[in-house]
Design a protein around this motif. Structure first.
Motif, short mmCIF file in Angstrom:
data_model
loop_
_atom_site.label_atom_id
_atom_site.label_comp_id
_atom_site.label_asym_id
_atom_site.label_seq_id
_atom_site.Cartn_x
_atom_site.Cartn_y
_atom_site.Cartn_z
N ILE A 32 0.84 -1.19 0.00
CA ILE A 32 0.00 0.00 0.00
C ILE A 32 0.88 1.24 0.00
O ILE A 32 1.95 1.27 0.61
CB ILE A 32 -0.96 0.02 1.22
CG1 ILE A 32 -2.01 1.13 1.05
CG2 ILE A 32 -0.18 0.22 2.53
CD1 ILE A 32 -3.13 1.05 2.09
N LEU A 33 0.42 2.24 -0.73
CA LEU A 33 1.04 3.56 -0.69
C LEU A 33 -0.04 4.54 -0.25
O LEU A 33 -1.08 4.65 -0.92
CB LEU A 33 1.55 3.95 -2.09
CG LEU A 33 1.96 5.42 -2.25
CD1 LEU A 33 3.13 5.78 -1.33
CD2 LEU A 33 2.33 5.71 -3.71
N VAL A 34 0.19 5.20 0.88
CA VAL A 34 -0.76 6.20 1.35
C VAL A 34 -0.16 7.58 1.13
O VAL A 34 0.96 7.84 1.56
CB VAL A 34 -1.08 6.00 2.85
CG1 VAL A 34 -2.09 7.06 3.32
CG2 VAL A 34 -1.62 4.60 3.11
N ILE A 49 3.90 2.14 2.63
CA ILE A 49 4.65 3.39 2.48
C ILE A 49 3.69 4.57 2.65
O ILE A 49 2.59 4.56 2.10
CB ILE A 49 5.34 3.47 1.09
CG1 ILE A 49 6.36 2.33 0.94
CG2 ILE A 49 5.99 4.83 0.87
CD1 ILE A 49 7.06 2.31 -0.41
N LEU A 50 4.12 5.55 3.42
CA LEU A 50 3.38 6.80 3.55
C LEU A 50 4.19 7.91 2.91
O LEU A 50 5.39 8.03 3.16
CB LEU A 50 3.14 7.13 5.04
CG LEU A 50 2.67 8.56 5.36
CD1 LEU A 50 1.26 8.82 4.81
CD2 LEU A 50 2.69 8.81 6.88
N ILE A 51 3.55 8.69 2.07
CA ILE A 51 4.18 9.93 1.60
C ILE A 51 3.34 11.09 2.13
O ILE A 51 2.12 11.11 1.93
CB ILE A 51 4.28 10.01 0.06
CG1 ILE A 51 4.98 8.77 -0.51
CG2 ILE A 51 5.04 11.27 -0.35
CD1 ILE A 51 5.18 8.81 -2.03
N THR A 52 3.98 12.02 2.81
CA THR A 52 3.25 13.16 3.36
C THR A 52 4.09 14.43 3.19
O THR A 52 5.30 14.35 2.97
CB THR A 52 2.93 12.94 4.86
OG1 THR A 52 2.23 14.08 5.36
CG2 THR A 52 4.19 12.73 5.68
N ASP A 53 3.41 15.56 3.29
CA ASP A 53 4.12 16.83 3.17
C ASP A 53 4.38 17.46 4.54
O ASP A 53 4.77 18.63 4.63
CB ASP A 53 3.36 17.80 2.26
CG ASP A 53 1.93 18.03 2.74
OD1 ASP A 53 1.51 17.35 3.71
OD2 ASP A 53 1.23 18.86 2.14
N SER A 54 4.15 16.67 5.61
CA SER A 54 4.33 17.23 6.95
C SER A 54 5.22 16.34 7.81
O SER A 54 4.89 15.18 8.08
CB SER A 54 2.96 17.41 7.62
OG SER A 54 3.11 17.47 9.02
N HIS A 59 -2.10 -0.80 -4.13
CA HIS A 59 -3.14 0.06 -3.55
C HIS A 59 -2.57 1.45 -3.30
O HIS A 59 -1.48 1.56 -2.74
CB HIS A 59 -3.61 -0.48 -2.19
CG HIS A 59 -4.04 -1.91 -2.22
ND1 HIS A 59 -3.28 -2.93 -1.67
CD2 HIS A 59 -5.16 -2.50 -2.70
CE1 HIS A 59 -3.92 -4.08 -1.82
NE2 HIS A 59 -5.06 -3.86 -2.45
N VAL A 60 -3.29 2.47 -3.69
CA VAL A 60 -2.88 3.84 -3.42
C VAL A 60 -4.04 4.58 -2.76
O VAL A 60 -5.13 4.66 -3.34
CB VAL A 60 -2.46 4.59 -4.71
CG1 VAL A 60 -2.08 6.04 -4.39
CG2 VAL A 60 -1.30 3.87 -5.39
N GLU A 61 -3.81 5.08 -1.55
CA GLU A 61 -4.81 5.94 -0.92
C GLU A 61 -4.42 7.40 -1.12
O GLU A 61 -3.27 7.77 -0.86
CB GLU A 61 -4.88 5.66 0.60
CG GLU A 61 -5.53 4.33 0.95
CD GLU A 61 -5.71 4.15 2.47
OE1 GLU A 61 -6.06 3.03 2.89
OE2 GLU A 61 -5.50 5.12 3.23
N LEU A 62 -5.37 8.19 -1.56
CA LEU A 62 -5.14 9.63 -1.69
C LEU A 62 -5.98 10.31 -0.61
O LEU A 62 -7.13 10.72 -0.83
CB LEU A 62 -5.54 10.11 -3.09
CG LEU A 62 -4.77 9.46 -4.25
CD1 LEU A 62 -5.32 9.91 -5.60
CD2 LEU A 62 -3.27 9.77 -4.16
N ALA A 63 -5.41 10.39 0.60
CA ALA A 63 -6.14 10.87 1.77
C ALA A 63 -5.99 12.37 1.89
O ALA A 63 -5.27 12.88 2.75
CB ALA A 63 -5.66 10.14 3.02
N VAL A 64 -6.66 13.07 1.01
CA VAL A 64 -6.62 14.54 0.98
C VAL A 64 -8.04 15.04 0.69
O VAL A 64 -8.92 14.25 0.31
CB VAL A 64 -5.66 15.06 -0.11
CG1 VAL A 64 -4.22 14.66 0.20
CG2 VAL A 64 -6.08 14.54 -1.48
#
Lengths: 429, 429
Positions: free
Chosen positions: A239-241, A269-274, A328-333
């Motif tokens: 998964i990539l979140v 994997i999590l990618i975040t801007d914070s 799987h890709v979650e776009l949690a925005v």
């Protein structure tokens, strides 16, 4: 788990290592598998019987040891807890509805030259579904494989599943009842794939084989590819979140753990801007993993393959997502569409903050059999199309043949195929 | 060639033997191929250079020995005979038009539970096309592989072709110019497939590999399947002609020979309801084969694998056709629709008396890369879909999640995946 700063100087190298890390077994089982297939082709049921005793500790003493009778599936269904039965039925209904709309249509038209062209789609006659035994015997997986085949119009639907020491998962039987499986054979491994591909006295061969399995099953599918159709080779789940700081870190941590708990080689994997949010999620993963019954597996996967990547802006996440081509890709925005438009390679996408990936595993409707290990670059989730094939057709009268035939004659002559040219020339006279 | 009477007592057995006859090489090249692939993965361009010298007698002295420059393709195109150039362009235009209409559309809808579902299709980033050298270097085949990839929207289109002792087929270069191939590498065999799948310093890897080849190429494609996508494994060509006595026997004989001339292992079968017509076609095959430049090959294929089956009525032909699941099926009768409706398995169908199969090889528009060796039971001709993949998506708000989430929780708990359940439960609070 590693925290990676996308603004660091060595980021390109570090990220390359994440993308190229091998999580799949490099076990070379191809010779073993070739031997098992050869044995089944040569000795049929006798080979199946011997291999099943040896590998699964299951003895074929009676017919029911070979094949699960329909009444056992019905009974397993009847004996299900009511809530679980309703859940399985809801899942089946929603999967069926989504896949019904996938059925491709025919084409039939006559072009400017007067040539009638088109295609028709039809189902394969028989499909075989591999259902793993033991820990990975998931009823949801049976539904996800069987229902598209049924929707496609496949006439004969066969399941194979190993029953180690005779043990069968009643949930899988109940799911088989719901999906309307025609035959369930108690065989597994490469020997089951060989039996489905080549047939034995008891087991008629099928045309397509799908379903997940271990390294032997995957290699056997590869080796029988061409004799039958198969689905994509499957690897460990991932998964990539992609999430901003306005998410609840506990939710995102749970999503990461929901992949990690599958298998020690799963990847989250999590990618975040914070930077702050990254730290909060990391903490939450630790807190939740400690309380999970599957915590040991989840922890192992997260420690070995997990990553949190901090980017400047979430737009910067998208080229990374395209490199990862995750299952799987979650776009949690708040506005997932803008990011989704930049996403070229992914198996399935979960839009917004309210859809955890687990919804897609069970009840959303789209198939949960999805390309893993960067295969979303070139392959798709399982669908009705995997159980169908297309026949093209061509019709022309004398005028249409006069319009396009001479060009075909010229090309056939140039390719050194005079009978090709002659078959057209005779009709143009 | 054998003449078979479908009313004979032993017909079922005789026909079984026709259906199950092996025409494909049983050569076991899997270990050789595995070694070649390992060499290319380990040593890259150096391995390619050595293998190409050893196997093709071609030495990479300069850049142009590695890669055919675009100007050579353009020059080959400019130097083509005018009629041939027009024929290639007509073929390309018609193939493009047919495949344009194959492009799949997106889905995007919200169901009764308030869940938004759908899919998007996108092209793979890069595709590789294998173009055989020597006798089977067909420009039509390059068009049939390259144009669907271009129509799909593939950004980088790479061809590989062996150039034994440096020799290149100018027709293939002209076709590459028309199709807009981006790179042509002068490598072949399993080593070319390995280079495309894994990449080398010079050659960037691709996502999908298609195109015909010998036993080594086919086995190499099988071994890299999963690292990249591939098209169906191809075997020797075949045609099934179903014809009544109102056909010109010379036309039907030419059609049978047009498959037979491809290769000694090609198969041509006629099914007819007239004993007399059967005899006339047999005579015509003999007469025409004797005059063909390709007569030796055609004769060998016809003698070894040809068959004429005489049935009571043409309706009786259709169950036989479904067993054969042939690559090409001609329905040479006045009303082909009635028979076509009974045909479940075929690669491509030619309706009526005026469309010989050769029209489909070059200029009709549908793809001529079709399933052989009974694979039409489960696979389709090459299409735009082979160069694209589908991403599904799911979106839900709080209400939709409340509607379907509890069922997913129940299933996740039953499957022993508590983090899955937790990721939904947290959002339902």
């Amino acid at each position: 788990m590693q925290i990676i700063d996308a603004r660091a100087e060595d980021f390109a190298d570090v990220f390359d290592r994440v993308v190229n890390a091998r999580r799949e077994s490099e076990q070379n089982v191809s010779r073993d598998v070739a031997e098992i297939i050869a044995k089944v082709r040569a000795h049929g049921d006798k080979a199946l019987s011997e291999l099943t005793m040896k590998l699964d500790g299951h003895h074929f003493a009676s017919e029911e040891d070979w094949k699960v009778p329909a009444w056992r599936c019905e009974r397993a269904y009847d004996e299900l807890d009511g809530e679980l039965r309703d859940a399985l039925n809801l899942a089946a209904d929603r999967i069926r509805a989504y896949h019904e709309a996938q059925k491709p249509g025919p084409r039939d038209y006559t072009d400017d030259a007067g040539v009638r062209l088109g295609h028709r789609w039809g189902p394969v006659d028989a499909a075989g579904i591999y259902v793993p035994g033991g820990r990975a015997a998931y009823p949801s997986s049976l539904l996800m494989n069987a229902i598209p085949a049924r929707v496609a119009g496949v006439d004969r639907l066969v399941a194979v599943t190993p029953t180690p020491k005779g043990e069968i998962n009643p949930l899988v039987l109940a799911a088989a009842h719901i999906a309307g499986i025609d035959e369930i054979w108690r065989i597994g491994g490469a020997q089951a794939i060989a039996a489905l591909a080549y047939g034995t006295d008891r087991i008629a061969s099928v045309d397509v084989i799908t379903g997940p399995g271990n390294a032997w099953v995957a290699e056997a599918k590869r080796q029988v590819f061409g004799t039958v159709g198969i689905d994509m080779i499957a690897g460990p789940s991932e998964i990539l979140v992609i999430a901003d700081e306005h998410n609840d870190p506990a939710w995102i941590a749970a999503d990461l753990l929901s992949q990690a708990e599958h298998d020690p080689s799963s990847q989250s994997i999590l990618i975040t801007d914070s930077q702050d949010f990254a730290a909060q999620v990391e903490d939450q993963v630790d807190v939740q993993a400690a309380m999970l019954a599957t915590g040991k597996t989840a922890r192992a996967a997260w420690d070995a393959h997990g990553a949190i990547i901090v980017v400047e802006t979430l737009d910067d996440a998208m080229p990374l997502a395209n490199r990862l081509a995750a299952e799987h890709v979650e776009l949690a925005v708040a506005d997932p569409e803008a990011l989704f438009a930049q996403l070229r390679h992914a198996g399935s996408v979960f839009l917004g903050r309210m859809v955890p990936e687990a919804v897609g595993d069970y009840v959303a409707g789209p198939n949960h059999v999805l390309p893993t290990g960067r295969r979303a670059r070139f392959s798709s989730g399982l669908s009705v199309l995997d159980f169908m094939k297309r026949t093209s057709f061509i019709e022309a009268g004398a005028d249409a043949l006069a319009a396009i035939g001479p060009a075909a004659i010229a090309l056939a002559e140039a390719e050194g195929l005079p009978a090709h040219a002659q078959s057209i020339r005779l009709r143009l006279k």
